[in-house]
Design a protein around this motif. Structure first.
Motif, PDB file in Angstrom:
ATOM      1  N   PRO A 209       0.799  -1.229   0.000  1.00 47.40           N
ATOM      2  CA  PRO A 209       0.000   0.000   0.000  1.00 47.40           C
ATOM      3  C   PRO A 209       0.831   1.278   0.000  1.00 47.40           C
ATOM      4  N   ALA A 210       2.020   1.252   0.639  1.00 39.78           N
ATOM      5  CA  ALA A 210       2.870   2.452   0.672  1.00 39.78           C
ATOM      6  C   ALA A 210       3.319   2.838  -0.737  1.00 39.78           C
ATOM      7  N   LEU A 211       3.648   1.826  -1.537  1.00 32.99           N
ATOM      8  CA  LEU A 211       4.039   2.083  -2.925  1.00 32.99           C
ATOM      9  C   LEU A 211       2.867   2.646  -3.713  1.00 32.99           C
ATOM     10  N   LEU A 212       1.678   2.143  -3.439  1.00 35.34           N
ATOM     11  CA  LEU A 212       0.485   2.629  -4.130  1.00 35.34           C
ATOM     12  C   LEU A 212       0.206   4.092  -3.788  1.00 35.34           C
ATOM     13  N   VAL A 213       0.392   4.471  -2.540  1.00 38.80           N
ATOM     14  CA  VAL A 213       0.212   5.870  -2.135  1.00 38.80           C
ATOM     15  C   VAL A 213       1.178   6.778  -2.897  1.00 38.80           C
ATOM     16  N   THR A 214       2.412   6.322  -3.050  1.00 41.13           N
ATOM     17  CA  THR A 214       3.398   7.091  -3.814  1.00 41.13           C
ATOM     18  C   THR A 214       2.942   7.292  -5.250  1.00 41.13           C
ATOM     19  N   MET A 215       2.347   6.253  -5.849  1.00 46.80           N
ATOM     20  CA  MET A 215       1.848   6.367  -7.218  1.00 46.80           C
ATOM     21  C   MET A 215       0.701   7.381  -7.313  1.00 46.80           C
ATOM     22  N   PHE A 216      -0.190   7.352  -6.336  1.00 45.36           N
ATOM     23  CA  PHE A 216      -1.311   8.292  -6.342  1.00 45.36           C
ATOM     24  C   PHE A 216      -0.820   9.738  -6.223  1.00 45.36           C
ATOM     25  N   VAL A 325       1.775   1.387 -15.059  1.00 46.69           N
ATOM     26  CA  VAL A 325       2.430   0.075 -15.093  1.00 46.69           C
ATOM     27  C   VAL A 325       2.683  -0.433 -13.671  1.00 46.69           C
ATOM     28  N   LEU A 326       3.187   0.444 -12.792  1.00 42.68           N
ATOM     29  CA  LEU A 326       3.473   0.026 -11.423  1.00 42.68           C
ATOM     30  C   LEU A 326       2.193  -0.286 -10.651  1.00 42.68           C
ATOM     31  N   ILE A 327       1.145   0.506 -10.884  1.00 42.33           N
ATOM     32  CA  ILE A 327      -0.145   0.215 -10.241  1.00 42.33           C
ATOM     33  C   ILE A 327      -0.648  -1.157 -10.666  1.00 42.33           C
ATOM     34  N   LYS A 328      -0.531  -1.462 -11.959  1.00 39.95           N
ATOM     35  CA  LYS A 328      -0.979  -2.753 -12.469  1.00 39.95           C
ATOM     36  C   LYS A 328      -0.190  -3.894 -11.833  1.00 39.95           C
ATOM     37  N   MET A 344      -7.312   7.831 -10.883  1.00 43.43           N
ATOM     38  CA  MET A 344      -7.945   8.883 -11.662  1.00 43.43           C
ATOM     39  C   MET A 344      -8.457   9.997 -10.753  1.00 43.43           C
ATOM     40  N   SER A 345      -8.943   9.642  -9.573  1.00 43.71           N
ATOM     41  CA  SER A 345      -9.375  10.656  -8.612  1.00 43.71           C
ATOM     42  C   SER A 345      -8.216  11.564  -8.239  1.00 43.71           C
ATOM     43  N   ALA A 346      -7.044  10.962  -8.019  1.00 44.67           N
ATOM     44  CA  ALA A 346      -5.858  11.751  -7.689  1.00 44.67           C
ATOM     45  C   ALA A 346      -5.510  12.705  -8.832  1.00 44.67           C
TER      46      ALA A 346
END
Length: 403
Positions: A209-216, A325-328, A344-346
């Motif tokens: 999840p931490a990596l996902l937050v960085t992507m957002f 790509v990283l999110i996927k 997309m919200s971000a």
């Protein structure tokens, strides 16, 4: 032709038209509001800001909802819903009689939209791993270039066919998108009978999840950087230009230059991310974009600004596909639509925040400080990506090799 390639072509066109439909109203909105009976300059500016921004706020709210629906019912039904809904709503904007009717329709547009979220999810889940980066790079060009070309297209159409005709033309184009999607898009999707997960349950299923937050946050900063200049670029061009004629057209060209270069660079950077890693492309793109923003504060002519905006597009073209790509990679397939909805919200929040930031910074400190602050945000984001993404991925690879 392979199914995933045909899906990519249709989705590219659909997202391009959708992005133009969302953004082309920006330069003509004050003129349209003036035609609708608002004549006080201060009130026109206020109404323009609210009417433009409200769509993106509503989009930020509904994107995760439609992403969840895409995971449960399929991505193609969401594409059809969004394209038909936007066709009707945008077409109706050409008939409004006052600014409040326009504002309500702009809000409704934010509700029914979601074509981009469903497209990104469809391409991410239906494309084989070998071509995923390239495909997401191609699809990223549609949204970026449509958003950046939209203001120039809107300004040109206002001079040639009139304000109301812009909405009629966009509505018809969205209807064509609906027809093409219905006929040509194919999806291998099995309807899920699982219960709808709450946000916390979704979050608990994400491996990192931490990596996902960085992507957002990176997606947010990217949109903020693009749109920080939009509310004040016409004023900046006026200050730089010796000729006060065609300021709107020159401003549209300068703003859209980065969109044109993104079309060129994004697919190539997508392929590069497949070879060397999306995190490396993302880091290099953030650093390059942060540096390129600085000289924009010192230009002496609109031509110099346009050249730098073109170079900016080459740099930032590597960001959106790398984020996707990283999110996927870190998202389970069953949650891809929901997570891309959050992404997309971000982006939509970044669009809104960028417009607000640019206008406020320019008003209080001067236009040139917009470029400095945006540059600092991008470079800070680059440092964060290096520490939280690049180092972590490198460590994981070394650990796997050691084992």
């Amino acid at each position: 032709m392979e199914i995933w390639k045909r899906n990519l072509i249709v989705c590219w066109f659909g997202m391009f038209v959708t992005a133009i439909g969302l953004s082309q109203i920006a330069p003509v909105l004050p003129l349209y509001i003036g035609q609708l009976g608002v004549h006080d300059t201060a009130q026109i500016e206020q109404m323009s800001g609210i009417t433009f921004g409200v769509t993106f706020i509503i989009l930020a709210i509904f994107s995760p909802i439609w992403g969840q629906a895409a995971d449960k019912f399929g991505r193609k039904p969401m594409l059809l819903r969004a394209s038909l809904g936007m066709a009707v709503v945008i077409f109706c904007m050409g008939f409004v009689q006052n600014v409040y009717q326009l504002m309500i329709l702009r809000m409704l547009q934010g509700v029914v939209a979601g074509y981009s979220t469903a497209c990104t999810t469809l391409i991410a889940t239906q494309t084989d791993k070998e071509h995923a980066g390239w495909a997401l790079g191609v699809i990223a060009t549609s949204s970026i270039s449509g958003s950046l070309l939209g203001p120039m297209v809107g300004g040109y159409l206002e001079e040639t066919i009139g304000l109301r005709s812009i909405f009629f033309m966009t509505g018809v184009l969205m209807l064509i998108v609906f027809a093409l999607t219905y006929i040509f898009v194919k999806e291998n999707f099995k309807k899920s009978d699982r219960k709808v997960l709450k946000f916390k349950e979704v979050w608990d299923l994400i491996p990192n999840p931490a990596l996902l937050v960085t992507m957002f946050i990176t997606a947010f900063i990217l949109q903020l950087a693009f749109y920080s200049i939009e509310p004040i670029i016409t004023v900046y061009i006026t200050q730089l230009s010796q000729n006060t004629e065609h300021i709107a057209l020159i401003s549209g060209i300068a703003f859209s230059a980065s969109g044109l270069s993104s079309i060129i660079a994004a697919p190539r950077l997508g392929k590069l991310s497949d070879r060397i890693g999306a995190q490396k492309v993302m880091l290099a793109a953030l650093i390059a974009a942060g540096i390129i923003f600085i000289p924009q504060a010192f230009v002496k002519s609109p031509f110099q600004l346009t050249v730098l905006r073109f170079l900016l597009g080459l740099a930032t073209a590597g960001l959106t596909p790398s984020v996707n790509v990283l999110i996927k990679k870190i998202t389970p397939n069953s949650l891809t639509g929901r997570v891309f909805g959050f992404s997309m919200s971000a982006q939509y929040l970044g669009t809104f925040a960028g417009s607000i930031l640019g206008g406020q910074v320019a008003a209080y400190f001067g236009i040139r400080y917009v470029f400095f602050i945006t540059s600092i945000l991008l470079l800070i984001n680059a440092l964060w990506v290096y520490k939280t993404v690049c180092k972590r991925i490198s460590y994981n690879k070394r650990s796997q090799f050691a084992n």
